[in-house]
Design a protein around this motif. Structure first.
Motif, PDB file in Angstrom:
ATOM      1  N   GLU A   1      45.075  43.776  53.327  1.00  0.00           N
ATOM      2  CA  GLU A   1      46.882  43.511  53.258  1.00  0.00           C
ATOM      3  C   GLU A   1      47.310  43.624  51.920  1.00  0.00           C
ATOM      4  OE1 GLU A   1      47.814  40.779  54.919  1.00  0.00           O
ATOM      5  OE2 GLU A   1      46.344  40.373  56.518  1.00  0.00           O
ATOM      6  N   LYS A   2      48.826  44.332  52.472  1.00  0.00           N
ATOM      7  CA  LYS A   2      48.968  45.022  51.078  1.00  0.00           C
ATOM      8  C   LYS A   2      49.426  44.195  49.479  1.00  0.00           C
ATOM      9  CE  LYS A   2      53.849  47.635  50.289  1.00  0.00           C
ATOM     10  NZ  LYS A   2      53.346  48.209  49.139  1.00  0.00           N
ATOM     11  N   SER A   3      49.292  43.072  50.021  1.00  0.00           N
ATOM     12  CA  SER A   3      49.134  42.365  48.159  1.00  0.00           C
ATOM     13  C   SER A   3      47.573  42.755  47.491  1.00  0.00           C
ATOM     14  CB  SER A   3      49.279  40.706  48.735  1.00  0.00           C
ATOM     15  OG  SER A   3      48.228  40.104  50.211  1.00  0.00           O
ATOM     16  N   GLU A   4      46.943  42.596  48.302  1.00  0.00           N
ATOM     17  CA  GLU A   4      45.410  43.344  47.571  1.00  0.00           C
ATOM     18  C   GLU A   4      45.838  44.316  47.006  1.00  0.00           C
ATOM     19  OE1 GLU A   4      42.157  43.222  50.049  1.00  0.00           O
ATOM     20  OE2 GLU A   4      43.170  43.135  51.353  1.00  0.00           O
ATOM     21  N   ALA A   5      46.418  44.871  46.828  1.00  0.00           N
ATOM     22  CA  ALA A   5      46.701  46.614  46.047  1.00  0.00           C
ATOM     23  C   ALA A   5      46.889  45.800  44.231  1.00  0.00           C
ATOM     24  CB  ALA A   5      48.311  47.336  47.423  1.00  0.00           C
ATOM     25  N   ARG A   6      47.876  44.990  44.021  1.00  0.00           N
ATOM     26  CA  ARG A   6      47.716  45.117  42.927  1.00  0.00           C
ATOM     27  C   ARG A   6      47.085  44.623  41.878  1.00  0.00           C
ATOM     28  NH1 ARG A   6      52.300  43.144  40.309  1.00  0.00           N
ATOM     29  NH2 ARG A   6      53.870  44.136  42.119  1.00  0.00           N
ATOM     30  N   ILE A   7      46.693  45.499  40.811  1.00  0.00           N
ATOM     31  CA  ILE A   7      45.064  45.457  39.660  1.00  0.00           C
ATOM     32  C   ILE A   7      45.770  43.932  39.027  1.00  0.00           C
ATOM     33  CG2 ILE A   7      44.715  46.564  38.078  1.00  0.00           C
ATOM     34  CD1 ILE A   7      43.920  48.074  40.755  1.00  0.00           C
ATOM     35  N   ASP A   8      44.505  44.138  38.763  1.00  0.00           N
ATOM     36  CA  ASP A   8      44.065  42.222  37.915  1.00  0.00           C
ATOM     37  C   ASP A   8      43.470  43.816  36.790  1.00  0.00           C
ATOM     38  OD1 ASP A   8      43.406  40.214  36.379  1.00  0.00           O
ATOM     39  OD2 ASP A   8      42.232  39.384  37.866  1.00  0.00           O
ATOM     40  N   TRP A   9      43.796  43.621  35.953  1.00  0.00           N
ATOM     41  CA  TRP A   9      42.563  44.244  34.655  1.00  0.00           C
ATOM     42  C   TRP A   9      41.827  43.575  33.296  1.00  0.00           C
ATOM     43  CZ3 TRP A   9      43.384  49.039  34.433  1.00  0.00           C
ATOM     44  CH2 TRP A   9      45.189  50.079  34.721  1.00  0.00           C
ATOM     45  N   GLN A  10      42.022  42.037  34.250  1.00  0.00           N
ATOM     46  CA  GLN A  10      40.892  41.143  33.605  1.00  0.00           C
ATOM     47  C   GLN A  10      39.688  42.054  34.189  1.00  0.00           C
ATOM     48  OE1 GLN A  10      41.266  39.423  31.848  1.00  0.00           O
ATOM     49  NE2 GLN A  10      42.921  39.163  31.713  1.00  0.00           N
ATOM     50  N   GLN A  11      39.186  42.415  35.702  1.00  0.00           N
ATOM     51  CA  GLN A  11      38.606  42.904  36.344  1.00  0.00           C
ATOM     52  C   GLN A  11      37.785  44.337  35.234  1.00  0.00           C
ATOM     53  OE1 GLN A  11      39.981  42.988  40.433  1.00  0.00           O
ATOM     54  NE2 GLN A  11      39.446  41.515  40.925  1.00  0.00           N
ATOM     55  N   ASP A  12      36.885  44.380  36.465  1.00  0.00           N
ATOM     56  CA  ASP A  12      35.284  45.181  35.518  1.00  0.00           C
ATOM     57  C   ASP A  12      36.240  46.357  35.548  1.00  0.00           C
ATOM     58  OD1 ASP A  12      33.700  46.610  37.686  1.00  0.00           O
ATOM     59  OD2 ASP A  12      33.686  43.676  37.679  1.00  0.00           O
ATOM     60  N   ALA A  13      35.862  47.825  35.043  1.00  0.00           N
ATOM     61  CA  ALA A  13      36.744  49.265  35.941  1.00  0.00           C
ATOM     62  C   ALA A  13      35.744  49.771  36.925  1.00  0.00           C
ATOM     63  CB  ALA A  13      36.475  49.930  34.758  1.00  0.00           C
ATOM     64  N   THR A  14      34.186  49.298  36.980  1.00  0.00           N
ATOM     65  CA  THR A  14      33.832  49.642  37.845  1.00  0.00           C
ATOM     66  C   THR A  14      34.316  49.283  39.232  1.00  0.00           C
ATOM     67  OG1 THR A  14      31.760  50.053  37.455  1.00  0.00           O
ATOM     68  CG2 THR A  14      31.488  49.660  39.869  1.00  0.00           C
ATOM     69  N   THR A  15      35.002  47.784  39.659  1.00  0.00           N
ATOM     70  CA  THR A  15      36.043  47.513  40.666  1.00  0.00           C
ATOM     71  C   THR A  15      36.980  47.787  40.795  1.00  0.00           C
ATOM     72  OG1 THR A  15      33.917  45.393  40.483  1.00  0.00           O
ATOM     73  CG2 THR A  15      36.860  45.205  41.257  1.00  0.00           C
TER      74      THR A  15
END
Length: 308
Positions: free
Chosen positions: A205-219
């Motif tokens: 889904e296009k909505s998945e493209a937004r980056i959440d900077w709380q996640q780790d760098a590898t993810t």
């Protein structure tokens, strides 16, 4: 052997090309109807139709295969085998009974892992180190048929969905060409899938493209790679959308607020929930993709926060 081929996007082109090169080109090619494409939204033929037309192969483009007229047309073609590669339409059960040797499909994963619509992207998102292609018999259940053969390959740290797509398309064509003689003889035994090992690759889904900077760098690096070339990972800078085409995870320890630009001279490094993401290629609205270095030449970013 009378083969009917069904496929639509670029992923299916190498397999069709392999059939043509085998000396046993399809007696007919099914592909989805011409649709608007590109920025101009002009009506365009699918890549499979373009290749089939170049070789003078009959092309059929029904909206659906469910109608009795389409079933009758397929019967009139009297196929021995139907080869399906990313066709985009589900084959109704009556269609599966028409070819004498049945219907087979090239799927872009090592089944039973990643049945479904987006196996390439989901494999990258999950951090899989290996993937491949499976040639299977088609059954009414989604990607659940007996497996006839597999080819595997490694997923590199720099692989995107785009690079992996091209590699798997080539592997699928090689596997089809290798197994075609056995398919013609009807002597290829299938291996049942282990249902306990099934995973599903849900549609992206296009909505998945937004980056959440709380996640780790590898993810986050996996998300960037998985969403290249679509829908492309994105964040915001002062309200402007930035599309991130490529990036690399760094183990650099830091305790800065996630999304903060740490380095903005030669490299564009951004703090994550854990680790640092080095952005390598970026795009602003209405502009072409560019290297992060070129972007930094025109923008002062040190200390700014992305995604706020």
């Amino acid at each position: 052997m009378r083969i009917v081929f069904a496929g639509t996007p670029e992923f299916a082109v190498p397999a069709l090309r392999a059939l043509i090169a085998s000396g046993n080109p399809p007696c007919a090619v099914y592909t989805q109807p011409d649709r608007p494409a590109g920025r101009g939204r002009r009506i365009a033929s699918s890549p499979v139709k373009q290749l089939a037309s170049d070789h003078g192969l009959p092309v059929f483009q029904p909206e659906s295969l469910k109608g009795p007229e389409e079933l009758e047309r397929l019967r009139e073609l009297a196929p021995d085998l139907m080869v399906v590669v990313a066709y985009g339409l589900i084959l109704p059960p009556p269609v599966l009974t028409v070819p004498r040797l049945g219907c087979v499909n090239i799927h872009a994963s090592l089944l039973p892992r990643w049945r479904g619509a987006a196996p390439i992207q989901r494999a990258i998102l999950a951090g899989d180190r290996e993937t491949g292609v499976t040639l299977m018999r088609i059954e009414p259940r989604l990607d659940a048929g007996p497996m006839l053969g597999k080819r595997s390959c490694l997923i590199g740290d720099d692989d995107s969905a785009a690079t992996l797509h091209d590699r798997l398309a080539g592997l699928g064509a090689e596997l089809l060409a290798e197994l075609l003689p056995a398919l013609a003889e009807g002597c290829l035994a299938g291996e049942a899938q282990d249902e306990s090992r099934v995973t599903y690759a849900e549609k992206i889904e296009k909505s998945e493209a937004r980056i959440d900077w709380q996640q780790d760098a590898t993810t986050l690096s996996r998300r960037v790679r998985a969403f290249n070339p679509w829908p492309v990972a994105e964040t915001t800078l002062d309200g402007t959308v930035l599309r991130i085409w490529s990036a690399r995870a760094l183990d650099t320890p830091q305790d800065t607020a996630p999304g903060t630009v740490l380095a903005a001279a030669k490299n564009l490094d951004v703090a994550c929930g854990r680790g640092t993401l080095r952005i390598l290629e970026i795009q602003t609205p209405g502009k072409r993709r560019m290297s992060a270095a070129d972007f930094l030449n025109a923008h002062a970013l040190a200390g700014k926060r992305l995604g706020t």
